[in-house]
Design a protein around this motif. Structure first.
Motif, short mmCIF file in Angstrom:
data_model
loop_
_atom_site.label_atom_id
_atom_site.label_comp_id
_atom_site.label_asym_id
_atom_site.label_seq_id
_atom_site.Cartn_x
_atom_site.Cartn_y
_atom_site.Cartn_z
N ASP A 1 87.09 37.29 28.68
CA ASP A 1 87.30 36.99 27.25
C ASP A 1 88.57 36.17 27.06
O ASP A 1 89.58 36.67 26.55
N GLY A 2 88.50 34.94 27.48
CA GLY A 2 89.66 34.06 27.36
C GLY A 2 90.41 34.00 28.67
O GLY A 2 90.56 32.93 29.26
N GLY A 3 90.90 35.13 29.14
CA GLY A 3 91.59 35.17 30.42
C GLY A 3 90.58 35.10 31.56
O GLY A 3 89.61 35.85 31.58
N ILE A 4 90.84 34.20 32.47
CA ILE A 4 89.96 34.04 33.64
C ILE A 4 90.66 34.54 34.89
O ILE A 4 90.03 35.10 35.79
N PHE A 5 91.99 34.36 34.93
CA PHE A 5 92.77 34.72 36.11
C PHE A 5 93.44 36.09 35.92
O PHE A 5 93.71 36.52 34.80
N ASP A 6 93.73 36.73 37.03
CA ASP A 6 94.34 38.07 36.98
C ASP A 6 95.66 38.08 36.23
O ASP A 6 96.02 39.08 35.61
N ASP A 7 96.39 36.95 36.25
CA ASP A 7 97.68 36.91 35.56
C ASP A 7 97.54 36.61 34.08
O ASP A 7 98.53 36.56 33.34
N GLU A 8 96.29 36.42 33.63
CA GLU A 8 96.06 36.15 32.20
C GLU A 8 95.48 37.36 31.47
O GLU A 8 95.16 37.26 30.28
N ILE A 9 95.28 38.46 32.18
CA ILE A 9 94.63 39.63 31.57
C ILE A 9 95.44 40.89 31.86
O ILE A 9 96.25 40.92 32.78
N ASP A 10 95.16 41.92 31.05
CA ASP A 10 95.72 43.25 31.34
C ASP A 10 94.66 44.00 32.12
O ASP A 10 93.84 44.73 31.55
N PHE A 11 94.66 43.80 33.41
CA PHE A 11 93.57 44.30 34.26
C PHE A 11 93.40 45.81 34.14
O PHE A 11 92.29 46.31 33.96
N ASP A 12 94.50 46.54 34.21
CA ASP A 12 94.40 48.01 34.22
C ASP A 12 93.87 48.56 32.90
O ASP A 12 93.27 49.63 32.87
N LYS A 13 94.11 47.83 31.83
CA LYS A 13 93.72 48.32 30.51
C LYS A 13 92.20 48.35 30.34
O LYS A 13 91.65 49.23 29.69
N PHE A 14 91.50 47.39 30.90
CA PHE A 14 90.07 47.29 30.67
C PHE A 14 89.26 47.08 31.96
O PHE A 14 88.32 47.82 32.24
N TYR A 15 89.65 46.10 32.76
CA TYR A 15 88.79 45.67 33.87
C TYR A 15 88.73 46.69 35.01
O TYR A 15 87.73 46.75 35.73
N LEU A 16 89.78 47.47 35.18
CA LEU A 16 89.82 48.40 36.31
C LEU A 16 88.61 49.34 36.29
O LEU A 16 87.90 49.50 37.29
N THR A 17 88.34 49.96 35.13
CA THR A 17 87.23 50.90 35.03
C THR A 17 85.89 50.20 35.22
O THR A 17 85.00 50.69 35.93
N GLU A 18 85.75 49.02 34.60
CA GLU A 18 84.50 48.29 34.73
C GLU A 18 84.29 47.77 36.15
O GLU A 18 83.17 47.64 36.61
N MET A 19 85.39 47.48 36.84
CA MET A 19 85.26 47.04 38.23
C MET A 19 84.83 48.20 39.13
O MET A 19 83.99 48.04 40.00
N ARG A 20 85.41 49.36 38.88
CA ARG A 20 85.01 50.51 39.68
C ARG A 20 83.56 50.90 39.38
O ARG A 20 82.81 51.29 40.28
N ARG A 21 83.14 50.76 38.13
CA ARG A 21 81.75 51.06 37.80
C ARG A 21 80.82 50.07 38.52
O ARG A 21 79.80 50.46 39.08
N TYR A 22 81.21 48.81 38.54
CA TYR A 22 80.42 47.81 39.27
C TYR A 22 80.39 48.16 40.76
O TYR A 22 79.34 48.15 41.39
N TYR A 23 81.57 48.48 41.30
CA TYR A 23 81.61 48.81 42.73
C TYR A 23 80.72 50.00 43.05
O TYR A 23 79.89 49.96 43.96
N SER A 24 80.89 51.08 42.29
CA SER A 24 80.17 52.30 42.61
C SER A 24 78.67 52.16 42.37
O SER A 24 77.86 52.74 43.10
#
Ligand code: FEO
Length: 393
Positions: A172-195
């Motif tokens: 959503d706008g941020g494409i790179f890891d330094d443009e987003i708050d990864f832990d706030k949102f993406y961390l959980t969705e990434m683990r859900r994708y992984y699992s």
């Protein structure tokens, strides 16, 4: 379109329309399909998109190439979320050379007709010079299909990792890891994708780590989720942790309850665990929460307690479904306990234990089962069960 590195462009898109990934996994926050164009002397496209996800995709490629033809289409992975635009690419650039491994071409023949002279079959470790950029290919089978490989740009040290290191959630706008708050949102969705998607193949992920271990990686470009240019070590560390089944101390309690008695037991067990000092406790109704989220929570914590009522002489069908999904995802190193209630014959807990043992999960010896309503005078067994379980975490 965004420039990632010298001549390497991000030309991915977001999908906010699709409800279920693979028509199975909920996408409340969507998903991105990432495609990359290396506009070198010999231009190469690294993976495509899901068909119809971006009407501007071909225009974007043409704009970047400024009238030059696409020379190479590199297929890291053939699942249609990355490959279903191949037909359009072949029609638009009829002379394009398709790059894949022997398994890629075996599978590709089931979807697209590519003339033999346009196939470039690469071996594990083969190189391909695009002019400035020199690519090499590493086979990583079963991450997450048998043909999967990754592409590494030896010039700018960029890893095109396909499904590996990906995650759910649109960019959503941020494409790179330094443009987003990864832990706030993406961390959980990434683990859900992984699992949900990759976890079953965790040993193959570890194999990929061994294979890629010697590479200097400055940027990771996965096929879903953010691009890692500031701290690629973070996603490497997360994937290493998840694929080696390391988990937080905590307990996920999941119950199937028809009329509320098993649910009450779940809450009593949760309370007793808290009194035993367990801080991370998550309680879910298997009939309400989609199995995608349950598997995600199971991956995160080292304790799992399953409870079921009896149902037609067996356990509840939704718990049966969960046990099946656990057997597919194959999370490891869990302390597992069971509980349940019934009105007369205890068939639920009995069946649950049997099905867990059938998938090589041995529950703790101590389980707890109540008949009828969950009243305080029946709760001593719950307390003993919780104390025993907590001591094993
Ligand atoms: Fe994102 Fe296995 O496809």
């Amino acid at each position: 379109m965004t420039l990632i590195s010298n001549k390497i462009h991000y030309i991915g898109t977001n999908d906010r329309k699709k409800h279920l990934f693979e028509n199975n996994w909920p996408l409340p926050y969507g998903v991105s399909y990432n495609s990359y164009l290396i506009a070198d002397e010999h231009p190469a496209l690294v993976d495509t998109l899901e068909y119809g996800s971006d009407p501007d995709y071909l225009t974007n490629i043409a704009t970047i190439l400024e009238g030059r033809p696409l020379e190479y289409l590199i297929i890291n992975h053939l699942e249609p979320d990355h490959s279903s635009m191949i037909g359009e690419i072949l029609r638009t650039y009829p002379d394009v050379t398709v790059v894949g491994n022997c398994t890629t071409f075996k599978l590709l023949a089931n979807y697209y007709a590519v003339p033999q002279e346009q196939k470039l079959e690469v071996m594990d470790g083969s190189t391909l010079s695009l002019g400035h950029h020199v690519l090499t290919f590493a086979w990583v089978p079963w991450v997450h299909w048998p043909e999967t490989m990754v592409t590494y740009d030896t010039t700018d040290k960029v890893l095109f990792s396909c499904d590996a290191f990906g995650g759910f959630g649109t960019l959503d706008g941020g494409i790179f890891d330094d443009e987003i708050d990864f832990d706030k949102f993406y961390l959980t969705e990434m683990r859900r994708y992984y699992s949900n998607i990759v976890g079953k193949w965790s040993d193959k992920v570890q194999g990929a780590f061994q294979k890629l271990g010697g590479l200097e990686i400055k940027i990771i470009c996965p096929s879903h989720g953010p691009i890692w240019r500031e701290n690629p070590g973070k996603v490497l560390s997360l994937y290493n942790r998840w694929s080696t089944h390391q988990a937080e101390k905590g307990v996920v309690i999941i119950y199937a309850s028809m009329y509320g008695n098993t649910e009450k037991m779940a809450d009593k067990i949760a309370r007793a665990l808290a009194q035993e000092g367990v801080k991370n406790i998550r309680v879910f109704d298997v009939s309400k929460t989609h199995v995608s989220y349950l598997i995600n929570e199971i991956w995160e914590y080292n304790g799992l307690i399953l409870g079921t009522c009896a149902y037609n002489g067996q356990m509840h069908p939704m718990m049966h479904h969960l046990v099946h999904e656990i057997s597919v995802a194959n999370p490891k190193n869990k302390v597992v306990g069971v509980f349940g209630s019934s009105s007369w014959n205890g068939a639920g807990v009995k069946t649950l234990k049997k099905e867990l043992e059938a998938i090589k999960i041995t529950p703790t010896e101590k389980s707890v089962e109540l008949f009828g309503v969950t009243t305080d005078d029946k709760l001593q067994g719950v307390k003993e069960f919780a104390a025993d379980f907590a001591s094993r975490l």
